[in-house]
Design a protein around this motif. Structure first.
Motif: not given
Length: 170
Positions: A18-37
């Motif tokens: 399943r593709l996950i579109d977060h609607g917020v930036s996941t461009a950095t490791v920190r942003e991706a980890a925060a978006a995914l929890g």
């Protein structure tokens, strides 16, 4: 092209993911980890690297750094990050959304052993807001990646067992 090519590639090769579109930036490791929890280590960052005249993609845990000595031993040359314009040209994905799916140019792909300890990791899926969840071994199989040991954690963060020394690659 980027998100669409990754989406089409995944639909053909791994339609169950399943593709996950977060609607917020996941461009950095920190942003991706925060978006995914999730912890940063579970973000599978994709690095576009040049070793001499050879370009490769390397997927590694989000909390590790490329170890120049290990990389040189494994690939026979000192690693250099590709500049953003060249990364876009060879992968079809802009920096922050680079992934091993739907590439513009066939490239050798490697997975660092730093991904192995996790039941699932989250590589980008071709855009600055998307990712996909996949087990590390399945990821490597899907993308035809070879496992390598070319990254290191800072001494204070070293929580995973040491891997055997790298074997030089052809």
């Amino acid at each position: 092209m980027s998100f669409e090519s990754a989406q089409a590639w995944l639909a053909e090769h791994a339609p169950d993911l399943r593709l996950i579109d977060h609607g917020v930036s996941t461009a950095t490791v920190r942003e991706a980890a925060a978006a995914l929890g999730v912890e940063e280590a579970r973000i599978a960052k994709t690095l576009a690297l040049r070793f001499g005249d050879r370009i490769v993609l390397l997927l590694a845990a989000g909390d590790v750094r490329l170890d120049n000595a290990k990389a040189k031993a494994a690939f026979g040359a000192r690693p250099r990050m590709l500049p953003p314009d060249e990364t876009l040209a060879v992968t079809g994905h802009q920096v922050g959304g680079v992934c091993p799916f739907g590439l513009a140019t066939p490239l050798p792909i490697y997975c660092d052993l730093s991904l192995k300890p996790y039941p699932a990791v989250f590589p980008a899926a071709g855009s600055l807001t998307s990712s996909v969840e996949v087990a590390p071994d399945r990821l490597a199989t899907l993308i035809g990646a070879e496992w390598v040991d070319v990254c290191s954690r800072r001494a204070a963060d070293a929580a995973t067992p040491a891997a055997p020394p790298p074997t030089p690659l052809p």
